[in-house]
Design an enzyme around this catalytic site. Sequence first.
Site, PDB file in Angstrom:
ATOM      1  N   GLU A 181      -5.538   3.066   6.348  1.00 21.58           N
ATOM      2  CA  GLU A 181      -5.308   3.051   4.902  1.00 21.58           C
ATOM      3  C   GLU A 181      -6.013   4.233   4.244  1.00 21.58           C
ATOM      4  O   GLU A 181      -5.542   4.773   3.240  1.00 21.58           O
ATOM      5  CB  GLU A 181      -5.818   1.725   4.323  1.00 21.58           C
ATOM      6  N   SER A 204     -11.521  -0.975   3.054  1.00 21.33           N
ATOM      7  CA  SER A 204     -10.677  -1.313   4.206  1.00 21.33           C
ATOM      8  C   SER A 204     -10.143  -0.034   4.841  1.00 21.33           C
ATOM      9  O   SER A 204      -9.419   0.720   4.202  1.00 21.33           O
ATOM     10  CB  SER A 204      -9.513  -2.203   3.771  1.00 21.33           C
ATOM     11  N   ARG A 259       0.845  -1.209   0.000  1.00 23.04           N
ATOM     12  CA  ARG A 259       0.000   0.000   0.000  1.00 23.04           C
ATOM     13  C   ARG A 259       0.880   1.259   0.000  1.00 23.04           C
ATOM     14  O   ARG A 259       0.582   2.234   0.674  1.00 23.04           O
ATOM     15  CB  ARG A 259      -0.961   0.013   1.196  1.00 23.04           C
TER      16      ARG A 259
END
Length: 347
Positions: free
Chosen positions: A328, A233, A163
């Site tokens: 995130e 998420s 990520r």
Amino acid sequence: MQIKQNISLKPYHTFAIEQCSHYLVEVGSVDELVDIYANPDFRELPKLILGSGSNVLFTQPFSGVVVVNRLSGKTLSEDESFYYIHAEGGEDWPNLVEWCVQQGIGGLENLALIPGCAGSAPIQNIGAYGVEFKDVCQYVDILMLDDFSQRRLSAEECQFGYRDSVFKHALYNQCVVIAVGLKLPKTWQANNSYGPLQEIAEHELSPMSIFHKVCEVRREKLPDPKQIGNAGSFFKNPIIDKAHWQQLKAQFPNIVAYPAGEQMKVAAGWLIDQCDFKGVQVGGAQVHPKQALVLTNAQSCTAQDIIQLASLICDAVWDKYQIALEHEVRFISAVGETCLSELRVES
């Protein structure tokens, strides 16, 4: 190109929280991008590039210019060994994946239904079910914001991580992703090692069967942002060293984790679920009853509701496992990007 003033951001991000921006403009070409960033009236104002707004939480009214990337179009070429796809930055990622599968082109099917635009994919190095954007990336085209030159970065130059990418570090706020290039081998190999994908019979394995299975699982586990506001998420899966992992494994034998090089990647959803947060609500914000990793706008929530709920989750996971969760989702304040820890100090 129309420049809107004092515009609601609710339709422009999937959390669908009522917040506004001083200015907002939708750009359909690189020339329009340059016009906005070169405009002397906007030079001193903060600017935010937005795709589909599927990974942001606006914590305050934005005091500058929200620039919505509407660059569209895609082309397909091939040689003996590979398919090559060039997609403009504003192309819808789920539609791009489905289009490839319908063309009989494999390689993106594990990344089905990840909300967002093609231009956002390399920034976040999106991933799911054992595949990440870096695995299919040939290049990323960017517009530099200092001199408006265009550059093509190789996958290696993008410095992809979990990520993560160069766009969050050396090139942070220095450029705009205007297009991506994908390289997909014609010799297709199924990537079906993750969970539900193993249920597909070997003789039925194909890009289309994996695509449908991924879509089925995501629709079953994850709320549709069009029905319930969310940004997918909310937290990253934390990566811990093996010594810490072994201590936790001895204490919590059912802990879910996967190897990540010399370390272990722990399932954040499992950690949150074991702290009994499924269905927990703070104001109008709620942890999704079926997926603890997703925070939702259940009842006209405010950004502060989300912040308080996320803070409770972080504290509980730390107290029980000594693992620090990292969000995130990008937090956007009045002047630009911020983070949960800063907001907690302020409050």
